[in-house]
Design a protein around this motif. Sequence first.
Motif, PDB file in Angstrom:
ATOM      1  N   ILE A  24       0.845  -1.192   0.000  1.00  0.00           N
ATOM      2  CA  ILE A  24       0.000   0.000   0.000  1.00  0.00           C
ATOM      3  C   ILE A  24       0.882   1.246   0.000  1.00  0.00           C
ATOM      4  N   PRO A  25       0.324   2.406  -0.376  1.00  0.00           N
ATOM      5  CA  PRO A  25       1.112   3.634  -0.311  1.00  0.00           C
ATOM      6  C   PRO A  25       1.632   3.890   1.102  1.00  0.00           C
ATOM      7  N   ALA A  26       2.821   4.434   1.193  1.00  0.00           N
ATOM      8  CA  ALA A  26       3.437   4.683   2.493  1.00  0.00           C
ATOM      9  C   ALA A  26       2.628   5.670   3.319  1.00  0.00           C
ATOM     10  N   THR A  27       1.964   6.597   2.665  1.00  0.00           N
ATOM     11  CA  THR A  27       1.131   7.552   3.412  1.00  0.00           C
ATOM     12  C   THR A  27       0.034   6.814   4.175  1.00  0.00           C
ATOM     13  N   GLN A  28      -0.552   5.791   3.559  1.00  0.00           N
ATOM     14  CA  GLN A  28      -1.575   4.995   4.238  1.00  0.00           C
ATOM     15  C   GLN A  28      -0.968   4.183   5.375  1.00  0.00           C
ATOM     16  N   ALA A  29       0.170   3.550   5.089  1.00  0.00           N
ATOM     17  CA  ALA A  29       0.821   2.730   6.107  1.00  0.00           C
ATOM     18  C   ALA A  29       1.186   3.567   7.324  1.00  0.00           C
ATOM     19  N   SER A  30       1.677   4.773   7.087  1.00  0.00           N
ATOM     20  CA  SER A  30       2.063   5.650   8.186  1.00  0.00           C
ATOM     21  C   SER A  30       0.842   6.115   8.979  1.00  0.00           C
ATOM     22  N   ALA A  31      -0.216   6.469   8.267  1.00  0.00           N
ATOM     23  CA  ALA A  31      -1.435   6.948   8.939  1.00  0.00           C
ATOM     24  C   ALA A  31      -2.062   5.853   9.802  1.00  0.00           C
ATOM     25  N   LEU A  32      -1.978   4.598   9.331  1.00  0.00           N
ATOM     26  CA  LEU A  32      -2.549   3.473  10.071  1.00  0.00           C
ATOM     27  C   LEU A  32      -1.628   2.980  11.178  1.00  0.00           C
TER      28      LEU A  32
END
Length: 446
Positions: free
Chosen positions: A389-397
Amino acid sequence: MNLSALLAARAAKGKPVRIGLIGAGKFGSMILAQAKHIPGYHVVGIADLDVIKARASLARVHWDEDRYSASSLAEAVSTGTTHVTDDAASLFANSEIEVIIEATGHPIAGVRHALAAIGAGKHVVMVNVEADVMCGPILAERAHQAGVVYSMAYGDQPAAMCELVDWVHSCGFELVAAGKGMNFCPSYRYSTPSTVWDYFDFTEEQVAAGDFNPKMYNSFTDGTKAAIEMAAVANATELDCPSDGLAFPPAGLQDLAEVFKPISEGGRLEKAGIVDIASSREPDGRVVLNNIQYGMFVTFRAPDEYTRQCFNQYGLMTDKSGWYGSMWRPFHLIGLETSVSVLSAALRNEPTGVSKRYRADAVATSKGDFAAGEMLDGEGGFKVWAKAIPATQASALAALPIGLAHHVKLKRAIKRDQIVTLDDVEIVDDLDIHALRSDQNRLLDA
């Protein structure tokens, strides 16, 4: 295309490229199989926790025993032989070794080995994609600061995809997608080490010979390895992962340009500029015609009408419109080709693919419903698969990376296909890696 000439020139001066290899498993064995055939390419030391197994690997790939009989690294350097040890740190400490190949496949150990090698002023060829997808961007930054090369391993699919992407950019075409082929059906997602051999054509004798690791092969089968590799490619090429993970659309050679273009143009991609997999099987299990199961590809668009006409005139495989074309490499020979990365680092000071930004991640996702107190067992196991998944999603989660999902206890229950977060598990070990990943968030490419 002059690495062999550069190596020959160095060898003629009595200055071989000296290498330390960490890990003598399947990939390491393939590296060693070719190393003995390359003049001026000297594997000074091999480090493996199981020295007996490492020696067995050398014998299996037809090394003469006297060739790996050196009692020390110093003796290996002076005699042109190889020392086998269980002490990886000794490779970093040896001043004559200039390139370290990390081929353990263990993500945490791989990161630590890379940091130690970089700290010792040595180039690193990271065979260990599991480590690269977890911490590649920050390792690349540390290597750049130290004036050494941190590189993906040529022969493995990510580096080959990076090479194809570079070809697209160098030619001035518009990059649309990059990917690889894979034998995958949706039902494979929940494969375990107990069922994995049902998906391969290996004989019982081959499996029993000891060259096949069920967890490793299960990570190929359940899509985890695909997620790891494609997220690593995204970080290296500044492409994106699909927002809901890899889609695995089935496609053969004749379909690549038609399938791997945006939905708005009649294709299957949510947008241009992403990575994905060309499945070699239809969802019902039928084999795709002209599939590229062992290959890699890029799709690209002609920037103008003249180039579009040239695509047609010179036989490029295109979509129906003629605007979108594809280029592919039909095979990869993994460790048999890794010397290209070693020589590129040592002789040109160039990587064969390197993580530029933190754009994507491979995160642990549940294979079933599991209760609090149960232990996750990492890549290729019974409990989790990896989702790219995009890193922005991984970081937000605050998603748990697949590389840190081994032998960790659940604090609360999780459901099938749920992304596991750091809050779902007990973090008691590997705090250095968590700190490194926290620092890596600086490189998050929004």
